[in-house]
Design an enzyme around this catalytic site. Structure first.
Site, PDB file in Angstrom:
ATOM      1  CB  SER A  69      -1.176   0.084   1.005  1.00 12.21           C
ATOM      2  OG  SER A  69      -1.855   1.034   0.715  1.00 12.21           O
ATOM      3  CG  HIS A  74       2.440  14.940   5.323  1.00 10.14           C
ATOM      4  ND1 HIS A  74       2.798  15.191   4.009  1.00 10.14           N
ATOM      5  CD2 HIS A  74       1.852  13.513   5.204  1.00 10.14           C
ATOM      6  CE1 HIS A  74       1.863  14.397   3.155  1.00 10.14           C
ATOM      7  NE2 HIS A  74       1.431  13.463   4.036  1.00 10.14           N
ATOM      8  CB  CYS A  89      -3.044  -5.277   2.989  1.00 17.66           C
ATOM      9  SG  CYS A  89      -2.308  -5.229   1.137  1.00 17.66           S
TER      10      CYS A  89
END
Length: 121
Positions: A69, A74, A89
């Site tokens: 994924s 940030h 996953c």
């Protein structure tokens, strides 16, 4: 459609982390890419590609596209803060990825939110 979902056993773990009181090192792209790679290895996640955008305030955004994924970082140096988003996953472990990044950034405090996603049998 509901019948099709029952045929597939898939799930994932999404970890949202907020780090506060972070002392930001000088931006070093190679070091950052290495740290993220090592964190993903620890969590059994596989990086397809990493992109980094650097900003004039010394902050940056990193996005890693994972086979399992994604991961995003940030940074907000003016607030000594970092927001992380790690979703994996399969057999990958988002929590281990975040744990390794916590070791690297060494925040004074942090909060974690873990969301289990997908259909469970």
């Amino acid at each position: 459609m509901a019948n099709n979902l029952k045929k597939h056993n898939f799930n994932g773990t999404h970890v949202l982390a907020e780090f506060y009181g972070v002392s930001f090192p000088l931006f070093d792209r190679k070091e950052l890419e290495t740290v993220v790679t090592e964190a993903c290895i620890a969590g059994n996640a596989h990086i397809i590609q990493q992109e980094i955008a650097e900003f004039t305030n010394g902050g940056y955004t990193l996005f890693a596209l994972l086979k399992e994924s994604h991961l995003s970082i940030h940074t907000y140096p003016e607030h000594q803060s970092i927001f992380l988003d790690v979703f994996t996953c399969g057999n990958a472990d988002s929590k281990k990825v975040v744990e390794k990044l916590t070791d690297y950034y060494q925040p004074d405090s942090f909060s974690l939110q873990t969301i289990e996603r997908g259909v469970r049998k």
